[in-house]
Design an enzyme around this catalytic site. Sequence first.
Site, PDB file in Angstrom:
ATOM      1  N   GLU A 210       0.823  -1.213   0.000  1.00 27.49           N
ATOM      2  CA  GLU A 210       0.000   0.000   0.000  1.00 27.49           C
ATOM      3  C   GLU A 210       0.860   1.267   0.000  1.00 27.49           C
ATOM      4  O   GLU A 210       0.482   2.276  -0.594  1.00 27.49           O
ATOM      5  CB  GLU A 210      -0.939  -0.014   1.201  1.00 27.49           C
ATOM      6  CG  GLU A 210      -2.001  -1.102   1.109  1.00 27.49           C
ATOM      7  CD  GLU A 210      -2.845  -1.232   2.358  1.00 27.49           C
ATOM      8  OE1 GLU A 210      -3.972  -1.740   2.263  1.00 27.49           O
ATOM      9  OE2 GLU A 210      -2.369  -0.828   3.445  1.00 27.49           O
TER      10      GLU A 210
ATOM     11  N   GLU B  95      -3.142 -10.218   4.213  1.00 29.30           N
ATOM     12  CA  GLU B  95      -4.084  -9.908   5.291  1.00 29.30           C
ATOM     13  C   GLU B  95      -5.218 -10.924   5.390  1.00 29.30           C
ATOM     14  O   GLU B  95      -5.716 -11.206   6.479  1.00 29.30           O
ATOM     15  CB  GLU B  95      -4.670  -8.497   5.092  1.00 29.30           C
ATOM     16  CG  GLU B  95      -3.735  -7.367   5.482  1.00 29.30           C
ATOM     17  CD  GLU B  95      -2.846  -6.928   4.348  1.00 29.30           C
ATOM     18  OE1 GLU B  95      -2.283  -5.820   4.441  1.00 29.30           O
ATOM     19  OE2 GLU B  95      -2.690  -7.681   3.357  1.00 29.30           O
TER      20      GLU B  95
END
Length: 261
Positions: free
Chosen positions: A111, A131
């Site tokens: 990210e 995740e």
Amino acid sequence: MNDVLKAHVEDRVLEVTLDRPPANAIDLATSRAMGEVFATFRDDPELRVAIVRTEGDKFFCAGWDLKAAAEGAAIQGEYGVGGFGGLQELPGLNKPVIAAVHGMAVGGGFELALSCDLIYASATSTFGLPEINAGTLADAATIKLPKRMPYHVAMELLLTGRWMPAEEAARWGLVNEVVPDGEAVRARAWETARLLASGPPLVFAAIKETARAAESLGFQEALDLVTSSRLPTVATLYSSEDGVEGFRAFAEKRPPVWKGR
């Protein structure tokens, strides 16, 4: 700046290096420090372009510091002015930022790269969003990835947590270019940064603000914002010395001199 973050300024380019072994993971204190660095970059008229890189060969960035979380650091704590990693929520950042990725860009590290305007990667770099395996959401990536690459490919990364090698990331347009190694990726980032630093900063600012505004608007609504000079950076550009310098330079057969005003 400190042992974790290092800054190098040259030719109006700020290179920020995250050096937090073993995985360049980001805890709350590091995120806040990164936000302060990038806010200073945003506000300094002498700085035109930023490069984000990290030390080490294995990890570009492992994202959130899971060890800190295991020791009680709140995942939803205060990340600082720019949000996680100092970039993705920093308001008014209207200067180009380049990611020089070498190693694994994992979760929040992925990210962080996505928060930059350009991404160069070494051939051994990989990108992943694990995740899902921890039962949590890669929030920023879930918002950004389906807009950056084909929807079904983005959803595969999000839903399975599989790793994407740099060459595949380039094939989907997720990175600008793949180069042989870490030394080459840094050199490539600097080459582009120097090119951009010599360009018209007011135009770059208008490009970035226009692109952000257009994300949530229809074409005509976004275009009307620009043509009516309702975006501050566009209004500044159209009333600036730089706004006519390009035309003058062309007429006078000389290189333009961009003053940022």
